[in-house]
Scaffold this active site. Structure first.
Site, PDB file in Angstrom:
ATOM      1  N   HIS A  38       0.671  -1.323   0.095  1.00  0.00           N
ATOM      2  CA  HIS A  38       0.109   0.323  -0.127  1.00  0.00           C
ATOM      3  C   HIS A  38       1.005   0.964   0.182  1.00  0.00           C
ATOM      4  CE1 HIS A  38      -4.352   1.594   0.305  1.00  0.00           C
ATOM      5  NE2 HIS A  38      -3.468   2.768   1.703  1.00  0.00           N
ATOM      6  N   LYS A 183     -10.854   4.909  -5.146  1.00  0.00           N
ATOM      7  CA  LYS A 183      -9.725   6.098  -4.252  1.00  0.00           C
ATOM      8  C   LYS A 183      -8.177   5.354  -5.196  1.00  0.00           C
ATOM      9  CE  LYS A 183      -7.757   7.214  -0.132  1.00  0.00           C
ATOM     10  NZ  LYS A 183      -8.342   8.400   0.872  1.00  0.00           N
ATOM     11  N   LYS A 185      -4.397   6.297  -5.141  1.00  0.00           N
ATOM     12  CA  LYS A 185      -3.418   6.917  -4.337  1.00  0.00           C
ATOM     13  C   LYS A 185      -2.076   7.663  -5.982  1.00  0.00           C
ATOM     14  CE  LYS A 185      -4.308   5.919  -0.051  1.00  0.00           C
ATOM     15  NZ  LYS A 185      -4.974   7.240   0.933  1.00  0.00           N
ATOM     16  N   ASP A 214      -6.087  10.633  -4.357  1.00  0.00           N
ATOM     17  CA  ASP A 214      -5.586  11.049  -2.781  1.00  0.00           C
ATOM     18  C   ASP A 214      -4.019  10.946  -3.214  1.00  0.00           C
ATOM     19  OD1 ASP A 214      -5.368  11.745  -0.180  1.00  0.00           O
ATOM     20  OD2 ASP A 214      -5.188   9.503   0.315  1.00  0.00           O
ATOM     21  N   GLU A 240      -7.912  14.291  -2.454  1.00  0.00           N
ATOM     22  CA  GLU A 240      -8.142  14.622  -1.805  1.00  0.00           C
ATOM     23  C   GLU A 240      -6.514  14.540  -0.884  1.00  0.00           C
ATOM     24  OE1 GLU A 240      -7.873  11.755   2.729  1.00  0.00           O
ATOM     25  OE2 GLU A 240      -8.525  10.906   0.728  1.00  0.00           O
ATOM     26  N   ASP A 265      -8.040  16.894   4.538  1.00  0.00           N
ATOM     27  CA  ASP A 265      -7.760  15.466   5.888  1.00  0.00           C
ATOM     28  C   ASP A 265      -6.379  16.183   6.170  1.00  0.00           C
ATOM     29  OD1 ASP A 265      -7.287  13.360   6.733  1.00  0.00           O
ATOM     30  OD2 ASP A 265      -6.508  12.144   5.374  1.00  0.00           O
ATOM     31  N   LYS A 289     -11.751  11.481  10.646  1.00  0.00           N
ATOM     32  CA  LYS A 289     -10.960  10.361  11.000  1.00  0.00           C
ATOM     33  C   LYS A 289     -10.686  10.386  12.613  1.00  0.00           C
ATOM     34  CE  LYS A 289      -8.178  10.249   6.725  1.00  0.00           C
ATOM     35  NZ  LYS A 289      -7.380   9.469   6.143  1.00  0.00           N
ATOM     36  N   GLU A 343     -14.782   5.097   3.536  1.00  0.00           N
ATOM     37  CA  GLU A 343     -14.186   4.210   3.091  1.00  0.00           C
ATOM     38  C   GLU A 343     -13.266   2.605   4.228  1.00  0.00           C
ATOM     39  OE1 GLU A 343      -9.121   5.892   3.272  1.00  0.00           O
ATOM     40  OE2 GLU A 343     -10.284   7.211   1.924  1.00  0.00           O
TER      41      GLU A 343
END
Length: 390
Positions: A38, A183, A185, A214, A240, A265, A289, A343
């Site tokens: 990731h 989404k 990245k 994002d 984002e 964010d 969050k 998400e």
């Protein structure tokens, strides 16, 4: 029937407080292997680390909470090692003996004991909501005003950096009716490469597939100006955190000229930072969050502040396991608006989730766990296997 006397009410409250007095707050660091790598603009992970908090009450009830980080103190200043040390040394001692359901008073005690440390405080508070709910036979949502929804549409993040793998992953999720919104990245490759990768993915998706990007603070204002039209041409629905936090004027200029909504964010952890960004008009969507707000009630306050400024709400995550996901869902379920869904795919990206029951994914939605507390059952074998050895 006459109203109960004040003394009788106080006696009942006293009994409840005795039953729910916090007797211990135990912590452990766990390292969970992910199903694939990731990538973010500033790090890459193949396992996800958490601090797990186990709260025990005087009546023997236990509750669970979780603090999440990404690759150490990169996404924020907290690392799992620091979180555990600060809970054990500073936060736990100030809460021992207090009623678990004294949520506001306990939050104030934690704020007095440490500055920021939002992940640490959120993990403890999640465990206390879980324990108090179990002790009283009530779902955690009851303490937050009660649910207005029992399921939330959930998107999936594509972040391996390999377009072919990401296309196959997205198609698999669509075929299984698990996720239909995604989404991507960006920010870890040169923007030109990212555009090639993104366009390849977009042209491989069914028509109407919603895609969020994002950038994780990875671009400058000039880069955004150059590539925003291409993102719009591809039909991207939301962008984002394109710029680094603190660049209020630059981000406001980006938001003003962008044909795509901007989501705030990392630029807004506290409600004060949220107000600064909202006032400067740096974005029209806010990512909620627990690791930013520092607790369930505080995250609900952040949602109210963002909504008061006209911002829409998005249920963000930091790759939490089923424990952290359930704590987020308890709040999300009680919000009057949650325009962009959530998400919380984190439990599905771990090879072995830490919750063995409670969370349910079906027809592109994640369902609110049923039952007292956070509504989940811990997988103790998975927890023990993932626990970091001294």
């Amino acid at each position: 029937m006459s109203a109960p006397r004040t003394a009788e009410v106080l006696d009942i409250d006293g009994i409840a407080a005795q039953k729910t007095a916090i007797t211990s707050l135990e912590t452990r660091i766990v390292d969970c292997i992910t199903t694939r790598r990731h990538k973010l603009s500033n790090t890459e992970i193949t396992h996800q680390s958490f601090v797990i908090v186990e709260a025990t009450l005087a009546d023997g009830t236990t509750g669970w909470g979780e603090a999440s980080t990404l690759g150490g103190p990169r996404w924020s200043e907290e690392s799992v090692e620091a979180i555990k040390a600060n809970i054990d040394t500073y936060l736990a001692p100030t809460l021992i003996g207090q009623p678990a359901q004294a949520f506001e008073a306990n939050a104030l005690r934690m704020k007095k004991a440490v500055s920021r440390n939002t992940s640490a405080r959120a993990a403890i508070e999640s465990a206390l909501y879980d324990a108090a709910g179990k002790s009283m036979g009530l779902p955690a949502t009851t303490f937050l005003g009660g649910p207005v929804r029992d399921k939330i549409e959930v998107l999936w993040a594509l972040a391996s950096g390999d377009a072919d793998q990401e296309i196959e992953e997205a198609r698999t999720k669509l075929a299984a009716r698990e996720h239909r919104r995604f989404k991507i990245k960006l920010g870890f490759y040169d923007p030109k490469q990212d555009m090639i990768r993104l366009r390849k993915i977009m042209t491989s998706m069914p028509e109407g597939t919603e895609m969020v990007v994002d950038i994780n603070q990875g671009w400058t204002e000039a880069t955004f100006i150059r590539y925003a039209p291409e993102l719009a041409d591809m039909g991207i629905a939301l962008i984002e955190q394109p710029l680094k936090p603190g660049l209020l004027d630059a981000t406001a200029r980006v938001a003003q000229r962008s044909p795509i909504p901007i989501m705030t964010d990392e630029a807004a952890f506290s409600t004060q930072e949220l107000v600064q960004n909202a006032t400067a008009a740096t974005g029209s969507v806010y990512s909620l969050k627990l690791v930013k707000s520092g607790g369930l009630m505080e995250m609900k306050r952040a949602a109210a502040v963002a909504s008061a400024f006209g911002m829409e709400l998005y249920g963000g995550c930091l790759l939490e396991s089923g424990i952290g996901a359930a704590a987020h869902l308890a709040v999300f379920a009680t919000l009057p608006q949650l325009e962009w869904g959530c998400e919380h795919f984190g439990p599905r990206i771990l090879k072995n989730d830490l919750a063995k029951s409670g969370l349910h994914f079906q027809d592109f939605h994640i369902h609110l766990p049923a039952g007292p507390g956070l509504g989940i059952e811990i997988d103790r074998d998975a927890l023990d296997d993932a626990t970091r050895k001294p």
